[in-house]
Scaffold this motif. Structure first.
Motif, PDB file in Angstrom:
ATOM      1  N   ALA A 119       0.835  -1.048   0.082  1.00  0.00           N
ATOM      2  CA  ALA A 119       0.142   0.023  -0.012  1.00  0.00           C
ATOM      3  C   ALA A 119       0.965   1.178   0.052  1.00  0.00           C
ATOM      4  CB  ALA A 119      -0.782   0.081   1.177  1.00  0.00           C
ATOM      5  N   VAL A 120       2.208   1.065   0.417  1.00  0.00           N
ATOM      6  CA  VAL A 120       2.862   2.296   0.520  1.00  0.00           C
ATOM      7  C   VAL A 120       3.737   2.688  -0.627  1.00  0.00           C
ATOM      8  CG1 VAL A 120       2.741   2.120   2.902  1.00  0.00           C
ATOM      9  CG2 VAL A 120       4.670   1.150   1.583  1.00  0.00           C
ATOM     10  N   LYS A 121       4.326   3.848  -0.639  1.00  0.00           N
ATOM     11  CA  LYS A 121       5.238   4.382  -1.838  1.00  0.00           C
ATOM     12  C   LYS A 121       6.484   3.347  -1.789  1.00  0.00           C
ATOM     13  CE  LYS A 121       7.255   8.161  -4.010  1.00  0.00           C
ATOM     14  NZ  LYS A 121       7.532   9.792  -3.820  1.00  0.00           N
ATOM     15  N   ALA A 122       7.143   3.510  -0.537  1.00  0.00           N
ATOM     16  CA  ALA A 122       8.433   2.981  -0.549  1.00  0.00           C
ATOM     17  C   ALA A 122       8.499   1.990   0.211  1.00  0.00           C
ATOM     18  CB  ALA A 122       9.533   4.123  -0.146  1.00  0.00           C
ATOM     19  N   PRO A 123       8.380   0.678   0.076  1.00  0.00           N
ATOM     20  CA  PRO A 123       8.259  -0.572   0.983  1.00  0.00           C
ATOM     21  C   PRO A 123       9.531  -1.099   1.188  1.00  0.00           C
ATOM     22  CG  PRO A 123       7.281  -1.149  -1.217  1.00  0.00           C
ATOM     23  CD  PRO A 123       7.802   0.192  -1.383  1.00  0.00           C
ATOM     24  N   LEU A 124      10.077  -1.569   2.356  1.00  0.00           N
ATOM     25  CA  LEU A 124      11.096  -2.365   2.440  1.00  0.00           C
ATOM     26  C   LEU A 124      11.097  -3.463   3.571  1.00  0.00           C
ATOM     27  CD1 LEU A 124      14.186  -2.329   2.096  1.00  0.00           C
ATOM     28  CD2 LEU A 124      14.609  -0.921   4.218  1.00  0.00           C
ATOM     29  N   LEU A 125      11.256  -4.714   3.213  1.00  0.00           N
ATOM     30  CA  LEU A 125      11.312  -5.936   3.695  1.00  0.00           C
ATOM     31  C   LEU A 125      12.646  -6.093   4.231  1.00  0.00           C
ATOM     32  CD1 LEU A 125       9.360  -8.218   4.717  1.00  0.00           C
ATOM     33  CD2 LEU A 125       9.985  -9.375   2.764  1.00  0.00           C
ATOM     34  N   THR A 126      12.793  -5.928   5.590  1.00  0.00           N
ATOM     35  CA  THR A 126      14.094  -6.229   5.966  1.00  0.00           C
ATOM     36  C   THR A 126      14.345  -7.497   6.759  1.00  0.00           C
ATOM     37  OG1 THR A 126      13.452  -5.099   8.016  1.00  0.00           O
ATOM     38  CG2 THR A 126      14.424  -3.446   6.449  1.00  0.00           C
ATOM     39  N   ARG A 127      15.784  -8.118   6.922  1.00  0.00           N
ATOM     40  CA  ARG A 127      15.920  -9.429   7.474  1.00  0.00           C
ATOM     41  C   ARG A 127      17.327  -8.889   7.943  1.00  0.00           C
ATOM     42  NH1 ARG A 127      12.558 -13.417   6.135  1.00  0.00           N
ATOM     43  NH2 ARG A 127      10.775 -12.767   5.864  1.00  0.00           N
TER      44      ARG A 127
END
Length: 872
Positions: free
Chosen positions: A587-595
């Motif tokens: 849904a957001v402009k800048a998504p970041l999935l972090t590990r």
């Protein structure tokens, strides 16, 4: 849309860490939702894998942690597990059920081209085990089903059926016949299943009893069959998985263990017996009567002759030999085979109609569990269960992309997940772990874990929606002081577990705002944030007060849209570690999935203390030691020695409190023995479960419980003014026993026999410091000391005491001491009292129980069998 995951959870558990991930801080949760004693015993039997016994618990942790991680990441709507009785898949099955996720067993069927698929399991765990045929097939449909069954059997070539290579010895059958010359008994072949993979371990677990209520395992059933066939010959053909097992046929000349082609053995036999092997069907089709000695799908169908315990064997053997009701049994057989074809097993797609094919089963699964026909997309539910490939292509992965994302989106709002992203731990578990007193928190959480009230609210999704809500609510309401102590502990825990790298990058970025978002609770998160630079930032989370709000019901995306506005949400930067946040990332402009690579993991959850816990779960796991030894033997001995002379009923209650007080100190020595004394032994006897208790607070908590219970017990035994003296005497006994146990643990094994004897004296005669005792009581106490000490001496000399008849040792000692007492006092009438008669009866009962098992109703038949051996 249906997403199918094939997760290769194979037997090479040692290699799982190279292929799967899991969060160590969630391991305690996973272990708390499974029966660790059961699974550890099965891992020990089934998955040696060159792993030393002391490291087997590590294999359990790998399976539990990996299964927990996969379930939480994938969040399946339906889990299909191979044999749910084996640890590599069964642990995941148990975790799914504990969390409200439907789980079914899938396994190769006993007929060619067939598969099991059901919610129960194999043999006695099946949903149709024991059900009569009338409950499965309506009367008016039985002719059709019988015709289908006959057609199925004509299409199968079971005469040449075999899954394993068979050994052939041309002279074996002639040798068997030669052994029967001059005998009139029956020729019986016993065909067992693979016991090791069918939950027969641990032997006292309910899983085993579901399949074999009357026997410990298949070979014990075969021995019972041989006793019921004394004039004949019983041939036990081991399953191919029994290669390493030794079979003791001592005392049973009519029992042979033979590895030979089962087709030839069936042809030789008069009767075939089984405890659930698919070869029972082969024998029936070969025209042999079959005696079923376990619960499985054939039980109750009116096909095989059934004997679920030794008492039922003579009648079942006689009925099988006479071929009782043979025509009716053949008809039932054909009807049930039709049921297997049409309604139960899953068959290869090429199997002719009316077979139940995979396409039909897929439709059934969708109707039962997925609420839509195959191929139709479904509206996502909370929590959204979406795989990696379902994420938007715009989602960036890895913390190394964080700086670039923040730099490319100036004046944006950053939405930062809290648990495992900003804070390297689970805030809810931290709160619950810091509740004091710990035993009260353990009691409350243990009751909730047993009752699982979150599943009452939502059977399918209750674990995600309500488990943490109810756990936190109960602890917060029942232990409100925890809220005050948490306020003080929050800043310290933040400093310990914060993700400093992420904090620094967020503070350095030109962001419009930073919003912390979490499924956790405000009264838990606010104290943690008090020690952070984000204490004044907006927090979007669940709460309990002043009025409840659970954002898990609508999801983070909807909660943030309401809190910051939909436009701000669309232009925001989102940082999270969890696939559960896929809707937010999309849904957001800048998504970041972090590990994050260097995650500060929380230490393993500290185990709460209560008396007897280490003895039961660490020292002797899975052995029902409290029932069999502490309460079933040690307490009974103490009561026989002292209870008859207790001055008041209150003193009797005090004796029970003193018993628990004593063992609270005594088991400190058990813990010390496993973690200190075992280092001095070449072959230490240490349970793999003991490793869980390395940091167990048994020394401080054990003494605290012991003193408190000792004071209460002393007050009941001797009220004022004798109370201080009685309590002092009791505490002196505890200190003396503790010193002796310490010496026992620091001495080398060869010098431990005297200290062991001293410990047994302490276990029995410490109570004499506060309660009266007479010669009869002394006889039973000394008998117990001799029983324990002689057993220990044999263990130290021979390295094992498994063959020692311990209950007989006590009875012989009791008789010898009684005879000595009568000879010394010349007063035999002193033995004709209730105390002595109760002690004698109990000693005899324990001997019979050791010899014939726990079920008293089977004793007469087994005693008769022993008498036949003595007086043929």
């Amino acid at each position: 849309m249906l997403h199918l995951y094939n997760v290769p959870m194979n037997w090479r558990i040692r290699d799982w860490p190279q292929r799967f991930l899991y969060r160590p801080e969630n391991l305690a949760r996973a272990l708390g939702q499974i029966d660790t004693d059961k699974w550890l015993a099965r891992i020990t039997v089934l998955t040696g894998q060159e792993t030393p016994p002391k490291d087997r618990f590590r294999l359990l942790e790998i399976v539990a942690g990996t299964s927990d991680y996969l379930i939480e990441e994938l969040r399946p709507d339906l889990f299909l597990s191979w044999n749910t009785l084996c640890p590599h898949t069964g642990i995941a099955h148990d975790l799914c059920l504990a969390r409200g996720i439907p789980s079914l067993m899938i396994e190769r069927g006993f007929l060619p081209s067939s598969w099991y698929l059901e919610r129960g399991g194999l043999l006695g765990h099946s949903v149709i085990a024991g059900l009569p045929l009338e409950d499965l097939v309506a009367r008016e449909r039985r002719d059709d089903y019988a015709a289908s069954g006959r057609a199925l059997l004509r299409s199968l070539n079971l005469a040449a059926y075999s899954r394993y290579a068979q050994r052939n010895d041309g002279a074996l059958i002639q040798g068997l016949d030669a052994r029967l010359e001059g005998k009139s008994g029956r020729k019986i072949v016993f065909l067992p299943p693979d016991d090791t993979s069918l939950a027969f371990v641990p032997v006292d677990h309910d899983d085993r009893k579901k399949t074999m209520p009357g026997f410990a395992d298949s070979f014990e059933a075969a021995k019972a069959m041989a006793r019921a066939n004394p004039d004949g010959l019983t041939v036990f053909k081991p399953h191919p998985s029994f290669k390493e097992r030794k079979f003791d046929t001592a005392g049973l000349p009519g029992l042979l263990v033979v590895d030979h082609n089962f087709h030839e053995l069936i042809a030789w036999a008069d009767i075939v017996a089984t405890t659930g092997s698919g070869l029972g069907l082969v024998a029936w089709l070969a025209g042999k009567p079959v005696v079923l000695m376990s619960r499985d799908i054939w039980q109750g169908k009116g096909v095989f002759y059934e004997a679920l315990d030794a008492d039922a064997l003579p009648q079942a053997l006689e009925a099988a030999a006479q071929r009782d009701d043979l025509d009716a049994r053949h008809r039932h057989f054909h009807i049930f085979c039709g049921y297997l074809l049409r309604d139960y097993l899953v068959w290869h797609p090429a199997t002719p109609a009316p077979a139940r094919t995979p396409a039909m089963v897929v439709n059934e699964l969708h109707a039962a569990y997925l609420d839509s026909p195959p191929g139709e997309s479904q509206a996502p539910r909370v929590p959204v269960r979406i795989p990696d490939e379902g994420l938007s292509p715009r989602v960036l992965e890895g913390p190394e992309r964080l700086t670039a994302v923040l730099r490319e989106n100036p004046e944006a709002t950053a939405l930062v997940d809290f648990d495992h992203t900003l804070f390297f731990a689970n805030s809810t578990e931290q709160f619950l772990d810091h509740a004091r007193p710990s035993f009260l928190a353990a009691l409350l959480l243990g009751l909730l874990g047993r009752w699982k009230p979150w599943l009452w609210l939502d059977r399918e999704n209750g674990v995600f929606l309500y488990q943490d809500v109810l756990r936190v609510t109960v602890v917060s309401l029942c232990m409100p002081w925890t809220l005050l102590t948490w306020l003080a502990q929050g800043p310290r825990l933040w400093r310990r577990h914060c993700n400093q790298e992420l904090v620094d990058r967020l503070l350095a970025a030109p962001l419009r705002d930073i919003v912390i978002v979490s499924y956790g609770f405000s009264h838990i998160l606010r104290p943690l944030l008090r020690g952070s630079p984000f204490r004044s930032r907006r927090l979007v989370c669940s709460r309990l007060l002043p009025w409840p709000r659970n954002i898990r019901r609508k999801g983070k995306e909807a909660a943030l849209a309401k809190a910051i506005g939909e436009e701000a949400l669309r232009e925001a930067v989102a940082v999270t570690d969890s696939l559960e946040d896929a809707p937010l990332l999309n849904a957001v402009k800048a998504p970041l999935l972090t590990r994050w690579e260097e995650v500060k993991t929380t230490p393993g959850k500290r185990l709460f203390y209560y008396p007897f816990r280490y003895t039961n779960e660490g020292k002797y796991p899975g052995k029902r030691i409290l029932i069999n030894q502490q309460f079933g033997e040690d307490l009974v001995v103490v009561l026989l020695g002292y209870a008859f002379l207790a001055p008041t009923p209150a003193a009797l209650l005090g004796l029970l409190l003193l018993f628990v007080s004593f063992f609270a100190v005594y088991e400190i020595g058990y813990h010390e023995n496993d973690f200190l004394a075992a280092r001095r032994e070449a072959k230490p006897s240490v349970s793999p479960e003991a490793s869980r208790f390395a940091d167990y607070p048994i020394r401080s908590q054990g003494w605290l419980w012991s003193i408190c219970l000792g004071a209460a017990g002393s007050a009941l035994v001797a009220p004022l003014p004798r109370f201080p003296w009685v309590l002092g005497a009791w505490l002196a006994c505890l200190v003396a026993v503790r010193i002796v146990f310490r010496l026992h643990n620091v001495f080398s094994p060869n010098w431990r026999i005297p200290t062991f004897t001293g410990l047994q004296v302490g276990k029995t005669f410490s109570y004499a410091a506060v309660l009266p005792i007479n010669p009869i009581g002394s006889i039973i106490l000394v008998s117990q000391i001799l029983r324990q000490t002689i057993n220990y001496v044999i263990y130290r000399v021979r390295g094992t005491s498994q063959n020692v008849k311990r209950q007989q040792l006590r009875l012989f000692s009791f008789i010898a001491l009684s005879a000595g007492y009568v000879a010394w006092t010349r007063n035999a009438q002193a033995l004709l009292c209730a105390q002595y008669l109760c002690a004698a009866a109990w000693c005899v009962y324990r001997v019979l129980r050791e010899r014939y098992g726990q079920k008293i109703r089977v004793w007469p038949n087994r005693i008769r069998q022993d008498l036949k051996l003595l007086f043929p």
